[in-house]
Scaffold this motif. Structure first.
Motif, short mmCIF file in Angstrom:
data_model
loop_
_atom_site.label_atom_id
_atom_site.label_comp_id
_atom_site.label_asym_id
_atom_site.label_seq_id
_atom_site.Cartn_x
_atom_site.Cartn_y
_atom_site.Cartn_z
N ILE A 1 1.13 -1.07 0.24
CA ILE A 1 0.52 0.22 0.27
C ILE A 1 0.52 1.16 -0.19
N THR A 2 0.39 1.57 -1.32
CA THR A 2 1.31 3.36 -0.83
C THR A 2 0.24 4.36 -0.91
N TYR A 3 0.64 5.05 -0.55
CA TYR A 3 -0.22 6.72 -0.31
C TYR A 3 1.21 8.30 -0.42
N TYR B 1 -3.28 -2.86 9.89
CA TYR B 1 -2.36 -4.12 8.73
C TYR B 1 -1.45 -4.69 8.42
N GLY B 2 -0.36 -3.96 8.70
CA GLY B 2 0.89 -4.32 8.37
C GLY B 2 2.08 -3.10 9.12
N ALA C 1 -8.40 -11.22 1.43
CA ALA C 1 -8.96 -11.16 0.70
C ALA C 1 -10.72 -10.47 1.60
N THR C 2 -10.90 -10.28 2.53
CA THR C 2 -11.66 -9.76 3.83
C THR C 2 -11.79 -9.06 4.11
N GLU C 3 -9.80 -9.19 4.64
CA GLU C 3 -9.50 -8.16 5.66
C GLU C 3 -8.82 -6.72 4.32
N LEU C 4 -8.55 -7.40 3.09
CA LEU C 4 -7.95 -6.17 2.40
C LEU C 4 -9.07 -4.84 1.63
N THR C 5 -10.67 -6.39 1.67
CA THR C 5 -11.44 -5.46 1.20
C THR C 5 -11.98 -3.77 2.68
N LYS C 6 -11.84 -4.27 3.54
CA LYS C 6 -12.49 -3.55 4.71
C LYS C 6 -11.04 -2.71 4.82
N LEU C 7 -9.78 -2.95 4.32
CA LEU C 7 -8.91 -1.68 4.90
C LEU C 7 -9.03 -0.95 3.56
N GLU D 1 -11.94 1.05 4.37
CA GLU D 1 -11.56 2.57 5.54
C GLU D 1 -10.28 3.37 5.03
N LEU D 2 -9.93 2.71 4.35
CA LEU D 2 -8.27 3.73 3.72
C LEU D 2 -9.45 4.82 2.59
N VAL D 3 -9.51 4.49 1.98
CA VAL D 3 -11.11 5.08 0.86
C VAL D 3 -11.62 6.38 1.70
N ASP D 4 -12.19 6.20 3.17
CA ASP D 4 -12.90 6.55 3.72
C ASP D 4 -12.08 7.93 4.91
#
Length: 96
Positions: free
Chosen positions: A5-7, A30-31, A45-51, A54-57
């Motif tokens: 993940i980069t931002y 998460y990491g 996959a579930t954690e990635l969707t949640k993460l 959360e980041l998009v929010d």
């Protein structure tokens, strides 16, 4: 699976600085941080969707950017490190 993940969060305003801290904190949940704005996260996959949600929010999509690279389950030979601050294996047992 390992995801990278980069931002890039615009910090020209007070809200930007706050968003930057929140994004970093969420990624730490998460990491592990491997560069200033780069995290390696081992998630399913579930954690990635949640993460991702959360980041998009947290980010402002008009000012900030977020990139997620899915390296999969066989990522060990896809990651190469050169230089200082080598990261630890997040899936290895922790021995104190």
């Amino acid at each position: 699976m390992l995801v990278l993940i980069t931002y890039d969060v615009a910090t020209s305003s007070k809200n930007g600085t706050r968003r930057l801290r929140k994004v970093a904190k969420k990624c730490q949940d998460y990491g592990q941080r491997v560069q200033n704005s780069v995290f390696e996260c081992v998630v399913d996959a579930t954690e990635l969707t949640k993460l991702k949600k959360e980041l998009v929010d947290l980010i402002d999509e008009e000012l900030d950017s977020l990139r997620i690279y899915r390296l999969g389950n066989n990522y060990q030979n896809k990651v190469e490190h050169v230089g200082v601050k080598e990261s630890f294996d997040v899936e290895a047992p922790l021995i104190f």
